[in-house]
Write an enzyme that holds these catalytic residues in place. Sequence first.
Site, PDB file in Angstrom:
ATOM      1  N   GLY A  12       0.786  -1.233   0.000  1.00  0.00           N
ATOM      2  CA  GLY A  12       0.000   0.000   0.000  1.00  0.00           C
ATOM      3  C   GLY A  12       0.815   1.278   0.000  1.00  0.00           C
ATOM      4  O   GLY A  12       0.348   2.310   0.483  1.00  0.00           O
ATOM      5  N   ASN A  14       1.472   3.030  -2.604  1.00  0.00           N
ATOM      6  CA  ASN A  14       0.749   3.972  -3.470  1.00  0.00           C
ATOM      7  C   ASN A  14      -0.460   4.554  -2.744  1.00  0.00           C
ATOM      8  O   ASN A  14      -0.762   5.736  -2.893  1.00  0.00           O
ATOM      9  CB  ASN A  14       0.329   3.281  -4.773  1.00  0.00           C
ATOM     10  CG  ASN A  14       1.456   3.256  -5.788  1.00  0.00           C
ATOM     11  OD1 ASN A  14       1.771   4.274  -6.393  1.00  0.00           O
ATOM     12  ND2 ASN A  14       2.089   2.100  -5.937  1.00  0.00           N
ATOM     13  N   ARG A  66     -15.576 -18.107  -8.446  1.00  0.00           N
ATOM     14  CA  ARG A  66     -15.114 -16.792  -8.871  1.00  0.00           C
ATOM     15  C   ARG A  66     -16.298 -15.858  -9.120  1.00  0.00           C
ATOM     16  O   ARG A  66     -16.239 -14.673  -8.818  1.00  0.00           O
ATOM     17  CB  ARG A  66     -14.266 -16.951 -10.146  1.00  0.00           C
ATOM     18  CG  ARG A  66     -13.402 -15.769 -10.447  1.00  0.00           C
ATOM     19  CD  ARG A  66     -12.415 -15.562  -9.299  1.00  0.00           C
ATOM     20  NE  ARG A  66     -11.512 -14.492  -9.575  1.00  0.00           N
ATOM     21  CZ  ARG A  66     -10.413 -14.243  -8.876  1.00  0.00           C
ATOM     22  NH1 ARG A  66     -10.074 -14.993  -7.857  1.00  0.00           N
ATOM     23  NH2 ARG A  66      -9.635 -13.252  -9.183  1.00  0.00           N
ATOM     24  N   ASN A 108      -5.746   2.624 -13.050  1.00  0.00           N
ATOM     25  CA  ASN A 108      -4.759   1.661 -12.556  1.00  0.00           C
ATOM     26  C   ASN A 108      -3.369   2.270 -12.673  1.00  0.00           C
ATOM     27  O   ASN A 108      -3.093   3.017 -13.604  1.00  0.00           O
ATOM     28  CB  ASN A 108      -4.840   0.389 -13.422  1.00  0.00           C
ATOM     29  CG  ASN A 108      -3.826  -0.666 -13.007  1.00  0.00           C
ATOM     30  OD1 ASN A 108      -3.700  -0.989 -11.819  1.00  0.00           O
ATOM     31  ND2 ASN A 108      -3.086  -1.211 -13.966  1.00  0.00           N
ATOM     32  N   HIS A 110       0.493   1.151 -13.313  1.00  0.00           N
ATOM     33  CA  HIS A 110       1.296   0.016 -13.769  1.00  0.00           C
ATOM     34  C   HIS A 110       2.770   0.442 -13.768  1.00  0.00           C
ATOM     35  O   HIS A 110       3.099   1.520 -14.261  1.00  0.00           O
ATOM     36  CB  HIS A 110       0.860  -0.414 -15.170  1.00  0.00           C
ATOM     37  CG  HIS A 110       1.628  -1.619 -15.639  1.00  0.00           C
ATOM     38  ND1 HIS A 110       1.348  -2.892 -15.182  1.00  0.00           N
ATOM     39  CD2 HIS A 110       2.685  -1.733 -16.467  1.00  0.00           C
ATOM     40  CE1 HIS A 110       2.203  -3.739 -15.723  1.00  0.00           C
ATOM     41  NE2 HIS A 110       3.029  -3.063 -16.510  1.00  0.00           N
ATOM     42  N   ASP A 147     -10.019  -0.831 -19.026  1.00  0.00           N
ATOM     43  CA  ASP A 147     -11.061  -1.359 -19.916  1.00  0.00           C
ATOM     44  C   ASP A 147     -11.024  -2.887 -19.850  1.00  0.00           C
ATOM     45  O   ASP A 147     -10.395  -3.455 -18.961  1.00  0.00           O
ATOM     46  CB  ASP A 147     -10.921  -0.794 -21.348  1.00  0.00           C
ATOM     47  CG  ASP A 147      -9.659  -1.269 -22.027  1.00  0.00           C
ATOM     48  OD1 ASP A 147      -8.965  -2.162 -21.479  1.00  0.00           O
ATOM     49  OD2 ASP A 147      -9.354  -0.758 -23.129  1.00  0.00           O
ATOM     50  N   GLU A 148     -11.668  -3.543 -20.809  1.00  0.00           N
ATOM     51  CA  GLU A 148     -11.788  -5.009 -20.738  1.00  0.00           C
ATOM     52  C   GLU A 148     -10.457  -5.742 -20.930  1.00  0.00           C
ATOM     53  O   GLU A 148     -10.322  -6.906 -20.575  1.00  0.00           O
ATOM     54  CB  GLU A 148     -12.805  -5.522 -21.768  1.00  0.00           C
ATOM     55  CG  GLU A 148     -14.259  -5.356 -21.351  1.00  0.00           C
ATOM     56  CD  GLU A 148     -14.811  -3.952 -21.552  1.00  0.00           C
ATOM     57  OE1 GLU A 148     -14.042  -3.043 -21.941  1.00  0.00           O
ATOM     58  OE2 GLU A 148     -16.017  -3.763 -21.309  1.00  0.00           O
ATOM     59  N   GLY A 149      -9.469  -5.092 -21.519  1.00  0.00           N
ATOM     60  CA  GLY A 149      -8.178  -5.743 -21.736  1.00  0.00           C
ATOM     61  C   GLY A 149      -7.280  -5.648 -20.512  1.00  0.00           C
ATOM     62  O   GLY A 149      -7.675  -5.118 -19.471  1.00  0.00           O
ATOM     63  N   ASP A 151      -4.164  -3.920 -19.032  1.00  0.00           N
ATOM     64  CA  ASP A 151      -3.284  -2.747 -19.200  1.00  0.00           C
ATOM     65  C   ASP A 151      -3.474  -2.076 -20.561  1.00  0.00           C
ATOM     66  O   ASP A 151      -2.525  -1.516 -21.122  1.00  0.00           O
ATOM     67  CB  ASP A 151      -1.805  -3.148 -19.033  1.00  0.00           C
ATOM     68  CG  ASP A 151      -1.514  -3.747 -17.669  1.00  0.00           C
ATOM     69  OD1 ASP A 151      -2.156  -3.344 -16.696  1.00  0.00           O
ATOM     70  OD2 ASP A 151      -0.633  -4.624 -17.585  1.00  0.00           O
TER      71      ASP A 151
HETATM   72  C1  GAR Z   1       3.172  -1.144  -7.476  1.00  0.00           C
HETATM   73  O1  GAR Z   1       4.485  -1.146  -7.968  1.00  0.00           O
HETATM   74  C2  GAR Z   1       2.176  -1.144  -8.621  1.00  0.00           C
HETATM   75  O2  GAR Z   1       2.602  -0.372  -9.713  1.00  0.00           O
HETATM   76  C3  GAR Z   1       2.131  -2.607  -8.964  1.00  0.00           C
HETATM   77  O3  GAR Z   1       2.106  -3.244  -7.700  1.00  0.00           O
HETATM   78  C4  GAR Z   1       2.852  -2.464  -6.760  1.00  0.00           C
HETATM   79  C5  GAR Z   1       2.035  -2.246  -5.502  1.00  0.00           C
HETATM   80  O4  GAR Z   1       2.793  -1.643  -4.490  1.00  0.00           O
HETATM   81  N1  GAR Z   1       0.990  -2.925  -9.777  1.00  0.00           N
HETATM   82  C6  GAR Z   1       1.022  -3.803 -10.782  1.00  0.00           C
HETATM   83  O5  GAR Z   1       2.006  -4.448 -11.081  1.00  0.00           O
HETATM   84  C7  GAR Z   1      -0.289  -3.928 -11.562  1.00  0.00           C
HETATM   85  N2  GAR Z   1      -0.085  -4.636 -12.782  1.00  0.00           N
HETATM   86  P1  GAR Z   1       2.099  -0.939  -3.231  1.00  0.00           P
HETATM   87  O6  GAR Z   1       1.134  -1.949  -2.601  1.00  0.00           O
HETATM   88  O7  GAR Z   1       3.231  -0.625  -2.292  1.00  0.00           O
HETATM   89  O8  GAR Z   1       1.395   0.308  -3.687  1.00  0.00           O
END
Ligand code: GAR
Length: 198
Positions: A12, A14, A66, A108, A110, A147-149, A151
């Site tokens: 967490g 971010n 699921r 999101n 990435h 979106d549906e894809g 990234d």
């Molecule tokens: C971050 O680096 C984020 O960009 C990545 O997971 C980490 C979470 O860290 N997300 C992905 O890879 C999504 N495809 P955090 O829990 O410390 O924020």
Amino acid sequence: MLRVGVMVSGGGTNLQAILDAIDSGAIRGASIEAVISNNPGAYALERAKSRGIEAVCLSPKSFESREQFNEALLAKTDEYNLDLIVLAGFLVTIPEAMIQKYRNRIINIHPSLIPSFCGVGYYGLKVHEAALKRGVKLTGATVHYVDEGVDSGPIILQKAVEVLPGDTPEILQRRVMEEAEWKILPEAIDMIANGRTV
Ligand code: GAR
């Protein structure tokens, strides 16, 4: 006030960057209404609780299928009347019904410069391992609509970060977080809250 829900699976950092940006005024006009995790052990839940923010865990393991998990996730999310859902290290595929219902309202973060090192199988440290293996000299992070894809949604913000000699996946991951993720994710939320993005 933009009502924001944050979905998390891990540490967490971010989420913390978003909370700090609200405190400092770097994000204006947004409030975090709930933090939702699929992982009961996610430290992000503690970060939320210590701020008095509602912290909810829905683990796929505690549902029979699921489909049932997906329905519960959508129902729980709906309870908060959210204007924006932020995936901040949420490593679960977002149910299609949620994407449709919250179109252009899910973003999101990435940890690469999309379209490099993204899509199925690219998450967390794996992204940085792949970047180092390919020998790129620049990497970074991207904030995009979901979106549906995988990234594949419209890009909102990107920031480049240098790869340095001697980098390990862990060192590179930390630099990408510090120099890119923790900046552009709060910035994107501020832009959306204040009508500065499409
Ligand atoms: C971050 O680096 C984020 O960009 C990545 O997971 C980490 C979470 O860290 N997300 C992905 O890879 C999504 N495809 P955090 O829990 O410390 O924020």
